[in-house]
Design a protein around this motif. Structure first.
Motif, PDB file in Angstrom:
ATOM      1  N   PRO A 392       0.979  -1.301   0.040  1.00 44.00           N
ATOM      2  CA  PRO A 392       0.131   0.109   0.092  1.00 44.00           C
ATOM      3  C   PRO A 392       0.767   1.200  -0.185  1.00 44.00           C
ATOM      4  CG  PRO A 392      -0.839  -1.616   1.552  1.00 44.00           C
ATOM      5  CD  PRO A 392       0.569  -1.992   1.116  1.00 44.00           C
ATOM      6  N   LEU A 395       2.003   1.850  -3.184  1.00 47.19           N
ATOM      7  CA  LEU A 395       0.962   2.266  -4.415  1.00 47.19           C
ATOM      8  C   LEU A 395       0.505   3.825  -4.015  1.00 47.19           C
ATOM      9  CD1 LEU A 395      -0.414   0.178  -6.148  1.00 47.19           C
ATOM     10  CD2 LEU A 395      -2.162  -0.016  -4.783  1.00 47.19           C
ATOM     11  N   GLU A 396       0.665   4.001  -2.846  1.00 46.99           N
ATOM     12  CA  GLU A 396       0.111   5.399  -2.430  1.00 46.99           C
ATOM     13  C   GLU A 396       1.222   6.449  -3.359  1.00 46.99           C
ATOM     14  OE1 GLU A 396       0.147   6.485   1.615  1.00 46.99           O
ATOM     15  OE2 GLU A 396       0.612   8.612   1.328  1.00 46.99           O
ATOM     16  N   HIS A 399       0.501   6.449  -6.736  1.00 41.13           N
ATOM     17  CA  HIS A 399      -0.806   7.153  -7.037  1.00 41.13           C
ATOM     18  C   HIS A 399      -0.465   8.709  -7.112  1.00 41.13           C
ATOM     19  CE1 HIS A 399      -5.373   7.545  -6.023  1.00 41.13           C
ATOM     20  NE2 HIS A 399      -4.985   8.169  -7.074  1.00 41.13           N
ATOM     21  N   ASN A 400       0.428   9.387  -6.181  1.00 39.92           N
ATOM     22  CA  ASN A 400       0.657  10.838  -6.098  1.00 39.92           C
ATOM     23  C   ASN A 400       1.319  11.002  -7.497  1.00 39.92           C
ATOM     24  OD1 ASN A 400      -0.395  12.246  -3.606  1.00 39.92           O
ATOM     25  ND2 ASN A 400       1.003  10.351  -2.773  1.00 39.92           N
ATOM     26  N   GLU A 401       2.320  10.127  -7.954  1.00 39.15           N
ATOM     27  CA  GLU A 401       3.213  10.475  -8.947  1.00 39.15           C
ATOM     28  C   GLU A 401       2.301  10.316 -10.363  1.00 39.15           C
ATOM     29  OE1 GLU A 401       5.951   7.184  -9.585  1.00 39.15           O
ATOM     30  OE2 GLU A 401       5.547   6.871 -11.728  1.00 39.15           O
ATOM     31  N   ILE A 403      -0.859  11.201 -10.448  1.00 39.09           N
ATOM     32  CA  ILE A 403      -1.608  12.270 -10.430  1.00 39.09           C
ATOM     33  C   ILE A 403      -0.760  13.621 -10.771  1.00 39.09           C
ATOM     34  CG2 ILE A 403      -2.965  14.114  -8.700  1.00 39.09           C
ATOM     35  CD1 ILE A 403      -3.954  11.796  -7.218  1.00 39.09           C
ATOM     36  N   ASP A 404       0.384  13.678 -10.400  1.00 39.21           N
ATOM     37  CA  ASP A 404       1.171  14.842 -10.693  1.00 39.21           C
ATOM     38  C   ASP A 404       1.324  14.762 -12.213  1.00 39.21           C
ATOM     39  OD1 ASP A 404       1.874  15.619  -8.017  1.00 39.21           O
ATOM     40  OD2 ASP A 404       3.587  15.055  -7.833  1.00 39.21           O
ATOM     41  N   ALA A 455      -8.547   3.643 -13.823  1.00 38.65           N
ATOM     42  CA  ALA A 455      -9.329   4.301 -13.219  1.00 38.65           C
ATOM     43  C   ALA A 455      -8.730   5.966 -12.921  1.00 38.65           C
ATOM     44  CB  ALA A 455     -10.015   3.582 -11.944  1.00 38.65           C
ATOM     45  N   TRP A 456      -7.650   5.655 -12.245  1.00 38.05           N
ATOM     46  CA  TRP A 456      -6.876   6.973 -12.127  1.00 38.05           C
ATOM     47  C   TRP A 456      -6.752   7.903 -13.243  1.00 38.05           C
ATOM     48  CZ3 TRP A 456      -2.046   4.828  -9.039  1.00 38.05           C
ATOM     49  CH2 TRP A 456      -2.460   4.187  -7.737  1.00 38.05           C
ATOM     50  N   ARG A 459      -9.999   9.464 -14.511  1.00 34.40           N
ATOM     51  CA  ARG A 459     -10.356  10.202 -13.321  1.00 34.40           C
ATOM     52  C   ARG A 459      -9.820  11.713 -13.902  1.00 34.40           C
ATOM     53  NH1 ARG A 459      -9.515   7.741  -8.177  1.00 34.40           N
ATOM     54  NH2 ARG A 459     -10.979   6.451  -8.926  1.00 34.40           N
ATOM     55  N   GLU A 460      -8.557  11.431 -13.868  1.00 30.56           N
ATOM     56  CA  GLU A 460      -7.529  12.704 -14.168  1.00 30.56           C
ATOM     57  C   GLU A 460      -7.583  13.140 -15.375  1.00 30.56           C
ATOM     58  OE1 GLU A 460      -6.465  14.197 -11.718  1.00 30.56           O
ATOM     59  OE2 GLU A 460      -6.696  12.840 -10.232  1.00 30.56           O
TER      60      GLU A 460
ATOM     61  N   PRO B   6     -14.229   2.275 -15.052  1.00 26.05           N
ATOM     62  CA  PRO B   6     -13.312   3.323 -14.543  1.00 26.05           C
ATOM     63  C   PRO B   6     -13.883   4.618 -15.076  1.00 26.05           C
ATOM     64  CG  PRO B   6     -12.282   1.727 -16.314  1.00 26.05           C
ATOM     65  CD  PRO B   6     -13.657   1.188 -15.798  1.00 26.05           C
ATOM     66  N   ARG B 170      -6.092  16.118  -1.276  1.00 27.66           N
ATOM     67  CA  ARG B 170      -5.578  15.132  -2.093  1.00 27.66           C
ATOM     68  C   ARG B 170      -4.653  14.034  -1.304  1.00 27.66           C
ATOM     69  NH1 ARG B 170      -0.985  16.318  -6.693  1.00 27.66           N
ATOM     70  NH2 ARG B 170       0.429  14.263  -6.443  1.00 27.66           N
ATOM     71  N   VAL B 174      -5.501  10.061  -1.408  1.00 32.82           N
ATOM     72  CA  VAL B 174      -4.769   9.171  -2.169  1.00 32.82           C
ATOM     73  C   VAL B 174      -4.400   8.045  -0.718  1.00 32.82           C
ATOM     74  CG1 VAL B 174      -2.321   8.882  -2.822  1.00 32.82           C
ATOM     75  CG2 VAL B 174      -3.883  10.512  -3.680  1.00 32.82           C
ATOM     76  N   ASN B 178      -5.274   4.208  -1.242  1.00 35.44           N
ATOM     77  CA  ASN B 178      -4.261   3.114  -1.568  1.00 35.44           C
ATOM     78  C   ASN B 178      -4.101   2.156  -0.480  1.00 35.44           C
ATOM     79  OD1 ASN B 178      -3.157   3.535  -4.031  1.00 35.44           O
ATOM     80  ND2 ASN B 178      -2.803   5.959  -3.334  1.00 35.44           N
ATOM     81  N   TYR B 186     -12.530  13.592  -5.070  1.00 35.26           N
ATOM     82  CA  TYR B 186     -12.155  14.860  -5.246  1.00 35.26           C
ATOM     83  C   TYR B 186     -12.586  15.461  -3.813  1.00 35.26           C
ATOM     84  CZ  TYR B 186     -12.333  13.705 -10.048  1.00 35.26           C
ATOM     85  OH  TYR B 186     -12.169  12.940 -11.329  1.00 35.26           O
ATOM     86  N   VAL B 212     -15.192  12.354 -13.974  1.00 30.63           N
ATOM     87  CA  VAL B 212     -15.119  10.824 -13.808  1.00 30.63           C
ATOM     88  C   VAL B 212     -14.730  10.477 -12.300  1.00 30.63           C
ATOM     89  CG1 VAL B 212     -13.978   8.764 -14.681  1.00 30.63           C
ATOM     90  CG2 VAL B 212     -14.855  10.177 -16.303  1.00 30.63           C
TER      91      VAL B 212
END
Lengths: 826, 282
Positions: A392, A395-396, A399-401, A403-404, A455-456, A459-460, B6, B170, B174, B178, B186, B212
Motif C-alpha cells: 500500500p 501504491l500510495e 498514485h501521487n506520481e 496524479i502529478d 481508473a486513475w 478520473r484525471e 473506470p 489530495r 490518496v 491506497n 475529489y 469521472v
C-alpha cells in the motif's frame, strides 16, 4: 504568487566527510564530482566501473539563503522541489520537513513558520539508491533486467539508470529539477484542467480551476485564450472551492493542430489567472493545440484495428522509441533536446514513444513535441520487471506520481496515449515469471494495470485513451504480442537472429518496437575508445555494448549481407548501413499495408551515452545511416520495391490527405549502367492509401551469373520532377560484382549551404559522404548511386570553412570501399 | 474499487445539517423523499436532532452520516457539547457553547486533541445508542487549517467504528484509497460556495461537467420560513435554493441525460467496516 529560486550554487559532501565542496543545482553527485575533477568521465573507457562507489554512498547537499522581503511577507510560503533524486530527507533550519522517495513527484512543504529573513539553512540528505534497492531485493527477490543493478523496481526512480541493455549502471543522485520558494496570499491555484470540445467546426476550450484555499477566500478566475493570429477570447467567474469552477470560451474558427506531415501546428496561448478583487494571486500559462484524438479500435477482417485518429483523419504513426537523452539528465541542454526532436521531425516522424524504463520528460520535451507535431505515446514508468504493487505504501507513492504527471501533461496536443508499462504483461506470459511464488504479484499486477491505473487515468484525464501495457492485446495475459489486436514488439530479427526478410512475415496492428543495432559513428567511438581498442571484441568496445553478444549479432548479420570488412572503420560503416537496410526493409513492408498496420516505431531514436545500440541518433546527436534512411522510408509519399527475386513489385504509399498522381520509371540495368529493360507506369494513389503499381518478373532475362551484375531501379516522378529512387537486387550485396565507382563530386555554395553533386561511373551502393574534421548533417546520405546518374546533397557549411577546405575534407565511401580487393591488400 | 467502470461518473448528494432546526429538517425530509438526495448528515448536538433521529429511526432505509460538530454558527441559537463542559473546556466559549464560525481561529488554536476525541466519541455513541445505523462521518463548518490532527482523529474514529469518511485533501484521499479505503475522489462541493442568485444554472453546468470518479456534493436544503429567516437572516436563501433545485424536474433531467450514477455512503461503508483495523497504516 512570488517566486525565489533556490537553484544555483550549493555545497555538497559525502556523508561522513567534513569538507563541503561546491555543487550546482539542479545537478547531481556524479556531475558535481566530475566538475571538480574528482572522478574520471564515466562515459570514457571502462570508467563506469570505477565510479560505482558514488551511488553506493550517501551524500548531503547544503545551502544557506536569505528570503526576499516580498516573499517573506506573504501569508503562505512553500518550499517547492520539482524533483529530488530520490531518497531524500529535507531539513530547513534544523527541522526535518519530510522525506521524499519518488523522483517523478513534486514535493512541497509549508515553510512559513520556519523561515527567518537571513541565514536560513537548507540541507537535503540523499541515501544511496543502490543500497536501498539491494537491501529490498535481498528480502524479497524479484525478476528484473539482467543488465541492471538488482532491486531497482523497489524505488520510484528511472529504471534504466540502474543499467539497461544499452545504458550504463550509473544511477544519479541529487536535486535534479528546480527548487524554489513560492509565496502566496491565502489562495493559490492547485490544479487547472484544460479540455477542448470540438463540435461542428467550433471548439470550446474549458478550464476547471481548483484552488488551495483553506480560508475560503473569495476569488475569481479568468481564462484567456490568444489565437496564433492574436485574436483574444476571455471569460471570468467566481471560483467555488472543492470541485472548482469551469471557465469556457468558444473558438468559432479554430486553427487545428496536426501531427507532423498532416498539417500545421498552430498553438494557442492560454492563461488562467486567479484574483482576489484586483489583486493577482496566481496564474498558469499553457500552449494549447486544438485537435481531437482517439485510439480507434474497430473489428475488421484481421481482428481489431489500432489506429490513432487525429481530427477525424487516421494517422499512420511513423516514429521511434525515446529514451532519456543523458544518463545524467540535468545536463541535457535545450539545444540537445531540440536537436533530437527536430531530427525526428526532419525525418517525417510523427510519434515518439516515451518508453516506460526512462522518466516522464520535462516541459521542454513536450513543448517541442507540440511545436514539431510529434505525437507522444506516454508510458508510466514501469518496465520489464515485477514491481511491489501489493504494498500500500508503494501504491500510495505511485498514485501521487500518477496524479502529478497526468495533471501536468493531459492538456498537451502532442499527448496521444497513456500506456501502463513496457513489456511487463509479456513478462508474465512468456518470460517464466509464472511460478507459484509470484502469483500474489501477478494478482497485484492485474489489479493495478487493468483496474486501478485506468481508473486513475480516467478520473484525471477522460480525454485520452489508456492502454495497459506495450505490447498487449488488451485482453489480460492473452497473446500480448499477437497480430490480431493491440500493439506488438518484434525482436526475432535481433535477439532471435532471424534475417531481415522475417519482417515480411509480420503484420502487427501497430509495431511499437523492433530494431537492430549499429555502432555509433567513428567520431563518437573516438570519445570512449583509444585507437588501440578499435576492434569489435576488445574490452572497451564490449564495455560500450550492453547487450550480451550484441557485437557478435551485428557481425553475424553483417556477413550475411556484406563482405568481410577490411578494417575497423569499414566495420563501423557497415554496421550502420546494415542497421539502416534492416529497418528500411521492415518499415517499407508495413507501410505497404496501411489499412492493416497503423504504425511503426523503431527502437530507438536516441542514446543516453556513447554506445553500440539500436539508436538512429547517437549520444552526440550524430545521424547514423538509419536516421538518413528514416527520412526516406518515412517520406509522406513512399516508393517501395517488394523484392522477391526474380520478381520485383512496385508500390506507392500515400500518407497525404489528398490524392497523389505521378509516374514511376523503372529499369533493369547492369551495374555499369547499360539498360536492359525499362518502362514508365502512371501512378494514382488515393489519400491515406497504397497502390500496387506493377509486378515485374525478370526470370526470363536473368540467369545465375547475370543476377550478380544487375540492378533494378525505380524512380518516382511528378510533373517532370524526380522525387525519389529505390534500388533492388537479385543477389546479396556481398555477391554483387561491384567495380570501382570512381564517384566524382562537384561543389558549389549557395546561401550558406554547400551543395555536392555526386556522379558515379558504375553503381555505388550505400554511398557515405563525410567531412573530415566537421560534424555536418547532409540532406541525404547512405544512398545507392547508379551508374551515370547524379545526386545532389546539401549541408550547412561549417563555420569559417572555405569551399576548398570542404573539397579537401570530403570523404566519400561506398560498399566497394569496405572490403579488401585481392589477397595482396587484405 | 466499488465495481463501477473506470469512466463512471458517480455522485453522492448529501443533505448536511439534519437536526439543526425544524425548517431544515422539513426541507431535508422533503428532498429525501425525492430521487436525487439519497444521504443526509445528522447534527446530533442541535436542538432539533431528536426530531431528525425519530425520522431516521422510522426510515432505516435512509442512509445517513454523523455531522461531527464543534462549531455553533447562528448568533442567538446556540448549541454546545454533549460531553459535560468541564471535560472539554477548550471546545467551548465563555458562554459555554461551541465557538461561532468567526471564532474558529480561537478554537483551532486551543482545542485539545483528547477533548475533541471525547466529544466526537460522545456524538457517535449518542447516535449508536439510539439504535441508529450511520454510514459515515463528516463534519460541520470546520476548516482544518493546520490542524491536520483533527482530520486524522476522524479517520481513526471512522476506522474504529466501521464507518466511511468524507475525505478531504489530495494527500488524505490518496493515502486512504491506497490502503483500500474507498473515498470520494475529489474534495466535496459545498453548496455554500455557490452564489444563490445563479445556483440553479451553476448546478446544471457543474452536473454537465461532473468529472469521472466519485464526487460528493454537500447540499443544505432549508425552507425560507419564519424560523430560518431569524436564524440565518443574512443568507437564508442559500438553503431554499438548494431545496428548490434538488426537488426540481430540471435536476432529474440533467442527471439522467448525463448518465450520472447517484450513490450514498453504504457501498463505501461496507468496505470500511470489513477492513481489519489492526492492519491499518495511518
Amino acid at each position: 504568487m512570488k517566486i525565489q529560486s533556490l537553484a544555483g550554487n550549493w555545497n555538497f559532501r559525502q556523508t561522513g566527510t567534513q569538507e563541503w565542496l561546491p555543487a550546482n543545482v539542479p545537478g547531481g553527485v556524479h556531475t558535481d564530482l566530475l566538475a571538480l575533477g574528482l572522478i574520471p568521465d564515466p562515459f570514457v573507457g571502462d570508467n563506469e566501473k570505477r565510479v560505482q562507489w558514488v551511488a553506493e554512498n550517501d551524500w548531503e547537499y547544503f545551502r544557506s539563503f536569505q528570503v526576499n522581503p516580498e516573499i517573506f511577507d506573504q501569508p503562505q510560503v512553500w518550499l517547492v522541489c520539482d524533483g529530488l533524486d530520490t531518497l531524500a530527507t529535507i531539513y530547513l533550519n534544523g527541522v526535518e520537513l519530510g522525506h521524499a522517495e519518488n523522483m517523478f513527484r513534486q514535493y512541497r512543504w509549508d515553510v512559513k513558520p520556519l523561515l527567518k529573513t537571513n541565514n536560513n539553512e537548507l540541507r537535503i540528505n540523499f541515501d544511496s539508491p543502490v543500497r536501498f534497492c539491494t537491501d529490498h531485493q535481498s528480502v524479497r527477490p524479484m525478476p528484473g533486467v539482467s543488465q541492471a543493478i538488482p532491486g531497482g523496481p523497489y524505488l520510484r526512480k528511472a529504471p534504466c539508470q540502474f543499467g539497461w541493455d544499452w545504458g550504463p549502471q550509473l544511477p544519479p543522485m541529487g536535486i535534479w529539477k528546480d527548487i524554489r520558494l513560492e509565496g502566496y496570499e491565502n489562495a493559490r491555484i492547485e490544479e487547472v484542467a484544460l479540455r477542448q470540445d470540438h463540435d461542428d467546426g467550433r471548439v470550446t476550450v474549458s478550464a476547471r480551476v481548483i484552488l488551495h484555499n483553506p480560508e475560503n477566500t473569495p476569488c475569481s478566475a479568468a481564462l484567456t485564450l490568444i489565437a496564433p493570429d492574436d485574436q483574444v477570447f476571455e471569460t471570468s467567474t467566481p471560483v467555488i472551492p472543492g470541485v472548482g469552477n469551469i471557465l469556457k470560451v468558444e473558438v468559432p474558427n479554430p486553427q487545428l493542430w496536426w501531427p507532423n506531415g498532416y498539417g500545421a501546428q498552430p498553438l494557442y496561448r492560454v492563461k488562467v489567472e486567479l484574483r482576489q478583487a484586483d489583486l493577482l494571486l496566481d496564474e498558469r500559462q499553457y500552449r494549447l493545440g486544438l485537435r481531437t484524438i482517439e485510439l480507434r479500435q474497430k473489428p475488421d477482417e484481421w481482428g481489431i484495428s489500432f489506429t490513432f485518429v487525429v481530427n477525424g483523419v487516421p494517422i499512420f504513426a511513423k516514429g521511434s522509441n525515446w529514451i532519456p537523452a543523458d544518463s545524467f539528465p540535468t545536463r541535457i541542454t535545450d539545444a540537445h533536446l531540440e536537436g533530437l526532436i527536430r531530427s525526428a521531425a526532419e525525418t517525417h516522424q510523427n510519434m515518439l514513444r516515451v518508453w516506460g524504463g526512462g522518466f516522464y520528460e520535462d516541459e521542454r520535451f513536450y513543448d517541442l513535441c507540440d511545436r514539431y507535431g510529434i505525437l507522444v505515446w506516454q508510458e508510466f514508468i514501469f518496465s520489464c520487471s515485477m514491481y511491489p504493487l501489493d504494498d500500500p505504501a508503494f501504491l500510495e507513492n505511485v498514485h501521487n506520481e500518477v496524479i502529478d504527471n497526468v495533471r501536468r501533461l493531459r492538456h498537451r496536443a502532442c499527448l496521444a496515449l497513456w500506456c501502463g508499462n513496457n513489456e511487463m504483461e509479456w513478462g508474465w506470459v512468456d518470460w517464466g515469471w509464472n511460478g507459484s511464488e509470484y502469483q500474489a504479484m501477478k494478482t497485484a499486477y492485474d489489479q493495478f494495470f487493468h483496474h486501478t491505473l485506468p481508473a486513475w487515468c480516467a478520473r484525471e484525464d477522460p480525454d485520452h485513451s489508456y492502454w495497459p501495457s506495450s505490447p498487449s492485446s488488451n485482453t489480460p495475459f492473452e497473446n500480448p504480442n499477437g497480430q490480431q489486436q493491440g500493439d506488438a514488439h518484434y525482436w526475432d530479427v535481433w535477439h532471435g537472429r532471424k534475417p531481415f526478410t522475417a519482417y515480411r512475415d509480420q503484420y502487427p496492428r501497430f509495431m511499437s518496437e523492433f530494431g537492430f543495432q549499429a555502432l555509433p559513428p567513428l567520431a563518437t567511438i573516438r570519445t570512449y575508445a583509444e585507437e588501440a581498442d578499435w576492434n569489435m571484441t576488445s574490452y572497451v568496445m564490449e564495455m560500450h555494448q550492453k547487450n550480451s553478444s550484441g557485437n557478435s549479432l551485428i557481425v553475424g548479420q553483417m556477413l550475411d549481407s556484406f563482405r568481410f570488412p577490411k578494417d575497423f572503420e569499414s566495420l563501423v560503416y557497415l554496421s550502420m548501413v546494415l542497421q539502416a537496410e534492416g529497418i528500411r526493409y521492415g518499415v517499407e513492408h508495413w507501410r505497404r499495408y496501411p489499412n492493416r498496420v497503423s504504425g511503426t516505431l523503431y527502437w530507438q531514436l536516441n542514446d543516453c551515452w556513447p554506445v553500440a545500440s539500436w539508436s538512429s541518433l547517437d549520444y552526440f546527436d550524430r545521424w547514423k545511416a538509419l536516421h538518413y534512411a528514416a527520412r526516406r522510408f518515412y517520406a509522406p509519399v513512399l516508393l517501395s520495391i517488394e523484392d522477391k527475386p526474380t520478381e520485383q513489385d512496385i508500390h506507392v504509399t500515400n500518407d497525404l490527405r489528398e490524392p497523389w498522381e505521378g509516374s514511376v520509371r523503372w529499369s533493369l540495368e547492369t551495374l555499369g549502367g547499360r539498360v536492359l529493360q525499362a518502362n514508365e507506369e502512371s501512378v494514382s494513389v488515393a489519400p491515406l492509401d497504397v497502390s500496387h503499381i506493377c509486378a515485374l518478373d525478370f526470370s526470363d532475362s536473368l540467369d545465375d551469373d547475370l543476377c550478380r551484375d544487375v540492378v533494378f531501379i525505380a524512380e518516382l516522378w511528378q510533373g517532370g520532377k524526380w522525387i525519389s529512387r529505390q534500388t533492388a537486387y537479385f543477389a546479396p550485396a556481398k555477391h554483387l560484382n561491384l567495380t570501382e565507382p570512381a564517384i566524382s563530386s562537384q561543389l558549389r555554395v549557395e546561401q550558406g549551404q554547400i551543395h555536392i553533386k555526386l556522379t558515379s561511373q558504375s553503381l555505388a551502393r550505400l554511398v557515405e559522404c563525410a567531412l573530415d574534421g566537421a560534424d555536418v548533417t547532409f540532406s541525404d546520405n547512405y544512398f545507392d548511386l547508379p551508374a551515370g546518374r547524379s545526386v545532389e546533397i546539401a549541408a550547412s557549411i561549417p563555420t569559417g570553412w572555405t569551399i576548398a577546405q570542404v573539397q579537401a575534407a570530403l570523404k566519400i565511401r561506398s560498399i566497394y570501399d569496405s572490403y579488401a580487393h585481392g589477397a595482396a591488400k587484405s | 474499487m466499488l465495481g463501477f467502470p473506470p469512466d463512471a461518473r458517480l455522485l453522492i448528494i448529501n443533505a448536511d445539517d439534519f437536526g439543526m432546526c425544524h425548517s431544515i429538517n422539513e426541507a431535508i425530509i422533503g428532498t429525501l423523499s425525492g430521487p436525487l438526495v439519497r444521504s443526509t448528515s445528522l447534527m446530533v448536538v442541535c436542538p432539533w436532532a431528536l426530531h431528525a433521529m425519530r425520522f431516521l429511526k422510522g426510515h432505516p432505509e435512509i442512509p445517513f452520516g454523523i455531522h461531527l460538530t464543534v462549531i455553533s454558527d447562528p448568533r442567538d441559537y446556540r448549541w454546545g457539547p454533549i460531553t459535560c463542559r468541564e471535560k472539554v473546556p477548550t471546545l467551548v466559549d465563555p458562554s459555554g457553547y461551541f465557538y461561532d464560525f468567526d471564532s474558529m481561529p480561537v478554537l483551532l488554536a486551543q482545542a485539545k486533541p483528547d477533548e475533541l476525541e471525547l466529544e466526537f466519541r460522545a456524538q457517535i455513541e449518542t447516535v449508536l445508542s439510539a439504535g441508529l445505523k450511520p454510514t459515515h462521518l463528516d463534519w460541520h463548518a470546520l476548516r482544518f487549517g493546520d490542524r491536520r490532527d483533527i482530520l486524522d482523529l476522524m479517520i481513526r474514529l471512522a476506522m474504529e467504528y466501521g464507518l466511511a469518511l468524507r475525505a478531504i485533501g489530495r494527500d488524505v484521499i490518496v493515502k486512504l484509497q491506497n490502503q483500500g479505503y474507498p473515498t470520494i475522489d475529489y474534495d466535496f462541493l459545498d453548496s455554500y460556495s455557490l452564489d444563490p442568485g445563479s445556483k440553479s444554472t451553476l448546478y446544471v453546468s457543474l452536473l454537465h461537467e461532473l468529472p469521472v470518479g466519485l464526487n460528493e456534493w454537500a447540499v443544505h436544503p432549508g425552507l425560507d420560513n419564519a424560523e430560518l429567516l431569524v436564524l440565518e437572516p443574512a443568507n437564508h436563501h442559500e438553503r431554499q435554493t438548494d431545496f428548490d433545485f434538488w426537488t426540481s424536474q430540471k435536476a432529474k433531467e440533467v442527471i439522467k441525460e448525463e448518465g450520472i450514477i447517484l450513490l450514498d455512503y453504504r457501498p463505501l461503508q461496507a468496505v470500511w467496516r470489513d477492513m481489519n483495523p489492526s492492519e491499518k497504516l495511518m
